[in-house]
Design a protein around this motif. Structure first.
Motif, mmCIF file in Angstrom:
data_model
loop_
_atom_site.group_PDB
_atom_site.id
_atom_site.type_symbol
_atom_site.label_atom_id
_atom_site.label_comp_id
_atom_site.label_asym_id
_atom_site.label_seq_id
_atom_site.Cartn_x
_atom_site.Cartn_y
_atom_site.Cartn_z
ATOM 1 N N ARG A 114 1.014 -1.127 -0.050
ATOM 2 C CA ARG A 114 0.290 -0.044 -0.037
ATOM 3 C C ARG A 114 0.562 1.176 0.266
ATOM 4 O O ARG A 114 0.443 1.824 -0.704
ATOM 5 C CB ARG A 114 -1.355 0.119 1.672
ATOM 6 C CG ARG A 114 -1.950 0.958 1.360
ATOM 7 C CD ARG A 114 -2.619 1.483 2.697
ATOM 8 N NE ARG A 114 -3.314 0.192 2.583
ATOM 9 C CZ ARG A 114 -4.690 0.558 3.101
ATOM 10 N NH1 ARG A 114 -4.946 1.656 2.450
ATOM 11 N NH2 ARG A 114 -6.130 0.019 3.197
ATOM 12 N N VAL A 115 2.095 1.129 1.017
ATOM 13 C CA VAL A 115 3.044 2.123 0.817
ATOM 14 C C VAL A 115 3.556 3.299 -0.717
ATOM 15 O O VAL A 115 3.802 4.278 -0.411
ATOM 16 C CB VAL A 115 3.512 2.061 1.765
ATOM 17 C CG1 VAL A 115 4.563 3.225 2.611
ATOM 18 C CG2 VAL A 115 3.233 1.645 3.674
ATOM 19 N N VAL A 116 4.077 1.393 -1.056
ATOM 20 C CA VAL A 116 4.539 1.750 -2.598
ATOM 21 C C VAL A 116 3.974 1.828 -3.901
ATOM 22 O O VAL A 116 4.461 2.073 -4.783
ATOM 23 C CB VAL A 116 5.764 0.851 -2.420
ATOM 24 C CG1 VAL A 116 6.724 0.977 -1.615
ATOM 25 C CG2 VAL A 116 5.334 -0.725 -2.991
ATOM 26 N N ARG A 117 2.979 0.845 -3.395
ATOM 27 C CA ARG A 117 1.679 1.002 -4.474
ATOM 28 C C ARG A 117 2.190 2.240 -6.193
ATOM 29 O O ARG A 117 2.299 1.582 -7.109
ATOM 30 C CB ARG A 117 -0.483 1.557 -4.174
ATOM 31 C CG ARG A 117 -0.596 0.843 -5.696
ATOM 32 C CD ARG A 117 -1.500 -0.011 -5.066
ATOM 33 N NE ARG A 117 -1.878 -0.834 -3.632
ATOM 34 C CZ ARG A 117 -2.734 -1.296 -2.949
ATOM 35 N NH1 ARG A 117 -3.266 -0.254 -3.186
ATOM 36 N NH2 ARG A 117 -3.111 -1.665 -1.808
ATOM 37 N N ASP A 118 1.409 3.547 -5.585
ATOM 38 C CA ASP A 118 1.776 4.772 -6.199
ATOM 39 C C ASP A 118 3.209 5.499 -6.628
ATOM 40 O O ASP A 118 3.028 6.770 -6.944
ATOM 41 C CB ASP A 118 0.744 5.547 -6.166
ATOM 42 C CG ASP A 118 -0.815 5.103 -6.313
ATOM 43 O OD1 ASP A 118 -1.028 3.881 -7.407
ATOM 44 O OD2 ASP A 118 -1.297 4.664 -4.975
ATOM 45 N N ILE A 119 4.553 5.008 -6.700
ATOM 46 C CA ILE A 119 5.546 5.814 -6.710
ATOM 47 C C ILE A 119 5.995 5.764 -7.518
ATOM 48 O O ILE A 119 7.449 6.197 -7.640
ATOM 49 C CB ILE A 119 6.170 5.773 -5.109
ATOM 50 C CG1 ILE A 119 6.789 4.113 -5.507
ATOM 51 C CG2 ILE A 119 5.500 5.691 -3.572
ATOM 52 C CD1 ILE A 119 8.293 4.107 -3.534
ATOM 53 N N ALA A 120 6.269 3.833 -8.777
ATOM 54 C CA ALA A 120 7.913 3.863 -9.520
ATOM 55 C C ALA A 120 7.769 4.728 -10.144
ATOM 56 O O ALA A 120 8.341 5.084 -11.077
ATOM 57 C CB ALA A 120 7.342 2.483 -9.505
#
Ligand code: F6P
Length: 361
Positions: free
Chosen positions: A64-70
């Motif tokens: 959840r923390v990294v879902r939208d960071i790539a």
């Protein structure tokens, strides 16, 4: 089978587009294996100075923390190029303390994402008993043992876009535009943005220049009435024959020297020798900002997933590397032994010479 249950990931040195993609993939790969994964704040600072951080310097990373960071530039973990535990605070060595912190937090391994400085620290920690996998990052592309580092493509793409823009204003004013780009001791960014951006001259650290030759080349190319302007790309580490690099700041304890300023010098010298109006532009940290290109995003994602797979396979003390068509594991010792510099007889330099681009030699 591996006994790993909890791992840490840290991003060290100058940021580079693609860091968040590495974190994203590493978290997915670790969680798929049922491992816990924590991000260390600001390189290794989060572990060394936990009192400075509201979360104690460690960030629990979930899907959840990294879902939208790539696709985002920078690094959600923060970074620093001042945090060498082997040389900090009047030379005192805090490596043992750092390794102790890993043990206290039951962290079984570290994925260290960084350039030559960060990976050299990772290698030393590994030699002192910490399980480590390195991931090669730098816009400078100067890490040996990997065909390319993530961040490089984003930097070159942006520099090329800037050079494309400068053609219009340079042509309108019939000026010589000098574009200074980062790269430290390596000329990769200058070389490839200069070729792609159709520069007239590219000055790189690997090929010391003679300003009279650069000036003669610019004069010849602008003598043509149909093209009276010129574009010269200067790597921040470029130096004249028999001379040294231009520094903004000398090295201080625990911090490397800051390069920069050679673009202004070259601009003044070319003004004097060609009689043409010159302007210098420094792209600097703009090259590190912005979103990663699709190439850097996929490379970062590949590296993040591969680093976790390396741990699962029992690898230790290695850096993941891309050497098409393969992804390799290279011992950190080998990967950090020397920098990868532009070869004077390599295909990049040969292509530039074919295109009538001068290196001032
Ligand atoms: O190593 C990446 C790099 O961008 C170099 O090209 C440049 O010399 C240096 O970082 C600048 O670092 P700082 O963030 O300390 O200004």
């Amino acid at each position: 089978m591996t006994d790993i249950k909890r791992i840490a990931i840290s991003t060290g040195g100058g940021d580079a587009p693609g860091l968040n993609a590495v974190i994203h993939a590493a978290v997915y790969a670790a969680r798929n294996r049922g491992w816990e994964i924590f991000g260390i704040r600001d390189g290794l600072e989060g572990l060394l100075e936990p009192q400075n951080y509201p979360d104690g310097g460690l960030m629990k990373l979930t899907r959840r923390v990294v879902r939208d960071i790539a696709h985002l530039g920078g690094t959600i973990l923060g970074t620093t190029n001042r945090g060498n535990p082997f040389t900090r605070q009047n030379g005192s060595d805090r490596a043992a303390e750092l390794i102790q912190r890993f043990r206290e937090h039951h962290l079984d391994a570290l994925i260290s994402v960084g350039g030559d400085g960060t990976l050299a620290i990772a290698r030393e920690l590994n030699e002192k008993g910490l399980r480590v996998i390195g991931v090669p990052k730098t816009i400078d592309n100067d890490l040996d043992s990997t065909a390319v580092t993530f961040g490089f493509d984003s930097a070159v793409s942006f520099a090329t876009e800037c050079i494309d823009r400068l053609h219009f204003t340079a042509e309108s004013h019939r000026r010589v535009m000098i574009v200074e780009v980062m790269g430290r001791a390596a000329g990769w960014i200058a070389l490839y943005s200069g070729i792609a951006g159709r520069a007239d001259a590219i000055l790189i650290p690997e090929i010391p220049y003679e300003i009279t030759k650069v000036a003669a080349h610019v004069k010849r190319k602008t003598a043509n009435r149909s093209r009276q302007y010129s574009i010269v790309i200067v790597a921040e580490g470029a130096k004249p024959v028999g001379g040294g690099v231009t520094l903004r700041e000398a090295a201080t304890a625990g911090h490397v020297e800051r390069l920069g300023g050679v673009g202004e010098i070259v601009a003044a010298q070319l003004r004097e020798r060609t009689g043409k109006e010159t302007r210098a532009v420094v792209l600097g940290h703009l090259l590190r900002g912005g979103q990663p290109t699709s190439i850097d995003r996929s490379l970062g994602l590949t590296f993040g997933a591969t680093a976790v797979r390396a741990l699962a396979e029992g690898q230790d003390g290695v850096m993941v590397a891309i050497n098409p068509p393969k992804i390799d594991y290279v011992p950190l010792k080998v990967a950090t032994a020397k920098l990868k510099l532009v070869a004077g007889d390599g295909y990049g330099v040969m292509t530039a010479r074919t295109l009538d681009i001068s290196f001032g030699d």
